[in-house]
Motif scaffolding. Structure first.
Motif, short mmCIF file in Angstrom:
data_model
loop_
_atom_site.label_atom_id
_atom_site.label_comp_id
_atom_site.label_asym_id
_atom_site.label_seq_id
_atom_site.Cartn_x
_atom_site.Cartn_y
_atom_site.Cartn_z
N ASP A 183 0.74 -1.29 -0.13
CA ASP A 183 -0.21 0.00 0.12
C ASP A 183 0.79 1.27 0.10
O ASP A 183 0.30 2.15 -0.50
CB ASP A 183 -0.82 0.08 1.18
CG ASP A 183 -2.05 -1.04 1.23
OD1 ASP A 183 -2.20 -1.55 0.02
OD2 ASP A 183 -2.85 -1.42 2.19
N LEU A 205 0.43 -10.36 -3.33
CA LEU A 205 -0.47 -10.48 -4.60
C LEU A 205 -1.81 -10.11 -4.36
O LEU A 205 -2.49 -9.37 -5.17
CB LEU A 205 -0.56 -12.03 -4.95
CG LEU A 205 0.93 -12.87 -5.41
CD1 LEU A 205 0.84 -14.35 -5.47
CD2 LEU A 205 1.15 -12.13 -6.81
N SER A 207 -2.77 -7.88 -2.49
CA SER A 207 -2.93 -6.36 -2.66
C SER A 207 -2.55 -5.64 -3.95
O SER A 207 -2.05 -4.50 -4.01
CB SER A 207 -2.08 -5.75 -1.49
OG SER A 207 -2.26 -6.26 -0.26
N ARG A 208 -2.47 -6.68 -5.14
CA ARG A 208 -2.09 -6.08 -6.16
C ARG A 208 -0.56 -5.61 -6.32
O ARG A 208 -0.34 -4.55 -7.05
CB ARG A 208 -2.96 -5.23 -6.73
CG ARG A 208 -4.24 -5.92 -7.14
CD ARG A 208 -5.58 -5.03 -7.54
NE ARG A 208 -6.72 -5.68 -7.56
CZ ARG A 208 -7.15 -6.53 -8.55
NH1 ARG A 208 -6.38 -7.02 -9.55
NH2 ARG A 208 -8.20 -7.45 -8.46
N GLY A 209 0.31 -6.04 -5.52
CA GLY A 209 1.52 -5.39 -5.30
C GLY A 209 2.67 -6.39 -6.13
O GLY A 209 2.10 -7.39 -6.69
N THR A 210 3.73 -5.87 -6.45
CA THR A 210 4.61 -6.77 -7.05
C THR A 210 5.58 -7.49 -6.29
O THR A 210 6.00 -6.98 -5.21
CB THR A 210 5.91 -5.62 -7.81
OG1 THR A 210 5.18 -5.03 -8.52
CG2 THR A 210 7.01 -6.62 -8.53
N ARG A 233 1.43 -18.12 -9.62
CA ARG A 233 0.71 -16.69 -9.59
C ARG A 233 1.79 -15.64 -9.36
O ARG A 233 1.53 -14.55 -10.04
CB ARG A 233 -0.12 -16.73 -8.29
CG ARG A 233 -1.66 -17.37 -8.43
CD ARG A 233 -2.29 -17.54 -7.01
NE ARG A 233 -2.65 -16.39 -6.82
CZ ARG A 233 -2.70 -16.01 -5.48
NH1 ARG A 233 -2.38 -17.02 -4.39
NH2 ARG A 233 -3.17 -14.87 -4.98
N SER A 237 2.32 -12.17 -12.38
CA SER A 237 2.48 -10.65 -12.14
C SER A 237 3.78 -10.13 -11.74
O SER A 237 4.11 -9.02 -11.79
CB SER A 237 1.37 -10.16 -10.97
OG SER A 237 1.65 -10.61 -9.83
#
Lengths: 422, 422
Positions: A183, A205, A207-210, A233, A237
């Motif tokens: 975040d 993942l 939190s849609r982070g790298t 997964r 990404s």
């Protein structure tokens, strides 16, 4: 036309399959040789790094192929004016030559192509900059699956590592820290192990982070097997990285060496839970040796899963971190303006130590409030007596406190309006 | 014949009731005056300490009694060649004079005698030596109930303090540390509050150790009321101490000032649990300011009761302590011979950090064991290939490992004998 005894066109095809397409003959050969070296020298072999640095990967490997005794290699190095410790070089050559195999080299590249793995070498834009700090122990090449761009985000990646035998508490904290750091714009590095590592990757993942996972074995067979879906997964990404080629098994030594990549590629390392002999203490040791900020999450002293973290706090000067904000403080991404906050006041109180407290010189305010009652009104004389303050001072301070609404006059005396805090 | 306006015989009787019997007139007067001062100046009042130091307790108080404006006091101080800040002295005199009362002084001594309290002044053999480090903020007298001898043990006393709102975890750790330290020959100091303080005192009593409680109010009424029985038990074998006389209530200010006595009278302070605003952080601040070793017990980051301890670790350089042994390391009572222990090896591992590991240069041993199987025998060639070690090295190392029983020859090859650890 051959490269290391293999048809140039074959090598070019293989190399192009695992790396960017626009390389000339020399670049192709150099990449192929570095990839091949990654299967010959064990991770962290500083002698391999030294000969590659002296001669280039292709030339050094060619000299070794031409003469398994290492004589030609030695001569070439000396010719370049580089000093050689003959005993050490002889030992290194003896380690390397059993592994020189055309078939193994071709297989490593073919498997990489089959599994969509890329080869990255120093100088590539995606090469993790932090690895340079490993000096002679830096890897000579990396294999990676996933988005090469994800490696560019290692400049703002924090390693979250810890025990495989994590507790629910540890996994909870790993999730909180990982999600909180994502975040705040950080990427998350870990080792894809069960327990803390897995929790850190998963939360990043979610939190849609790298997130980037460093493995100890080849990328054709993910380890641990139970994390195959998780690693798939991460590939989708982020990136999964190893310094050994496909077909190479993860061994204890390779795990220890893999840990140095986790510590060096990220800007700080945090250990969430670690038993007294946890491998994550090794990662922490690398981070400390590299001068990277090192955080440790405390836990109950009654929990053996936190014993390693407490040891890091006691003996390795690790910083005690309890929240994502505190981890971010280790390596701030941007300089935030210094603002006074609620904690400031508490700090003053801790610092009182018999000296005058900046916020309340001599404790006048506390002593005055101590001397007041919520219920029964007290005269100024009585308040002076109870507080041990001079009459004048009592009168003046009561006026200030009345303005603030903390005290009130009642029936010729004074009462406190609020409950005291603290 | 009077002392401070009271018949010398009365004063002598009162003083003898609360202190050792063999004092001459001047000593009696000085003790009486110091005891009286303890009810006039608030704890930590450096101006009171300064005038007592300049003139003695009796003379300074007599000048103040003779002239409530402070003029005589000032003249006497100047006559001694001591510098005076007129404004500060005037403020101090204005604080003191409302409290000058013959009745109050007599009552304080009579109550002390009634409750079996003693008066101790600097120079007495029982005077806690550590208090000298408070300098101008040191107390001028102490009231104590229990065994004066217990105060002599403060030289090896560790303060265990913490939150009143302690958790079961915190109280458990307080008990473990207190009992463990008593077993190791330490005495335990605390503040008799609910929660951590109470657990520390109780465990010390249960282990037949010496424990000393410092209170913020007079010794005629124990606070908190719920700890009256506990404090009575402490009186029976240890000591309860306050710098304010009987009849004086515990106030927030006096709690803060009491905390400096806990920190200064003991040789180290350990905070077991503390909320973000816990008073024990104030004690910790005093300990840090005094240069006393400061330990903090970590706990779950999800527990607000440990937030203050984590803050001490982060911001105050407190040492992370998890066992009585680790607390004892802060201030060892005796120098123990340095012995190699099981932990030593683990330290080496943490320190590996890409450098050669002292116990296993180059990781030869780990790499060799990695290359061996428990079940299928492998040839030396195969082991060299798998481990990336030279053939000669493999042969030599296998011989050593065979002697140690870690590997065995089988069917012309080699197997590992034990499961790997770690």
């Amino acid at each position: 036309m051959t490269i290391l005894g293999i048809a140039t066109s074959t090598v070019a095809t293989l190399v192009r399959a695992v790396t960017a397409p626009d390389h000339d003959r020399d670049a192709v050969a150099e990449r192929f040789a570095r990839g091949t070296w990654s299967g010959i020298a064990e991770p962290g072999d500083r002698h391999a790094t030294a000969v590659i640095e002296a001669l280039g990967a292709e030339t050094s490997l060619a000299r070794l192929i031409d003469d398994h005794s290492g004589g030609l290699l030695r001569a070439a190095i000396v010719e370049r004016g580089v000093e050689v410790d003959d005993t050490e070089l002889a030992e290194a050559v003896a380690r390397w030559t059993p592994r020189i195999s055309k078939a193994a080299a071709l297989l490593a590249f073919r498997q990489a192509a089959r599994f969509g793995a890329s080869l990255i070498v120093p100088g590539d834009p995606e090469w993790p900059r932090g690895l340079a700090d490993l000096g002679p122990h830096a890897p000579n090449a990396l294999w990676t699956r996933g988005n090469r761009e994800a490696l560019g985000e290692l400049d703002r990646a924090i390693a979250i590592v810890g025990a495989r035998a994590a507790t629910g508490y540890g996994e909870h904290v790993a999730v909180e820290l990982s999600a909180g750091l994502v975040d705040r714009g950080y990427a998350i590095v870990s080792g894809a192990a069960y327990g803390i590592d897995g929790a850190a990757h998963r939360a990043a993942l979610a939190s849609r982070g790298t997130t980037v996972a460093f493995l100890a074995g080849g990328l054709d067979r993910f380890y641990p097997a139970g994390h195959e879906a998780l690693l798939a997964r991460i590939v989708a990404s982020g990136a999964v990285v190893s310094e050994v080629p496909c077909g190479v098994a993860p061994t204890k030594w390779r795990f220890l060496m893999r840990n140095r990549l986790i510590a060096a590629s990220s800007i700080a390392t945090v250990v969430v839970e670690a038993g007294a002999r946890s491998g994550s203490l090794n990662t922490a040791g690398h981070a400390a040796a590299l001068g990277r900020p090192l955080g440790a999450v405390p836990g109950p002293v009654t929990s053996s899963a936190s014993a390693g973290c407490h040891r890091l706090l006691r003996e390795y000067d690790a910083v005690c971190v309890t929240t994502a904000d505190e981890v971010a403080e280790l390596v701030p991404l941007e300089v935030e303006p210094a603002t006074a906050n609620a904690e400031g006041a508490a700090v003053e109180q801790v610092e009182a130590s018999g000296r005058r407290r900046p916020a309340d010189p001599g404790g006048t305010r506390i002593r005055l409030l101590d001397a007041l009652s919520l219920r029964s009104a007290r005269s100024v004389d009585r308040i002076a007596l109870l507080s041990g303050l001079a009459l004048d001072r009592v009168r003046a301070e009561l006026g200030v406190l009345a303005l603030e609404g903390a005290v009130a006059e009642r029936g010729g005396g004074w009462v406190r309006v609020h409950e005291k805090t603290g």
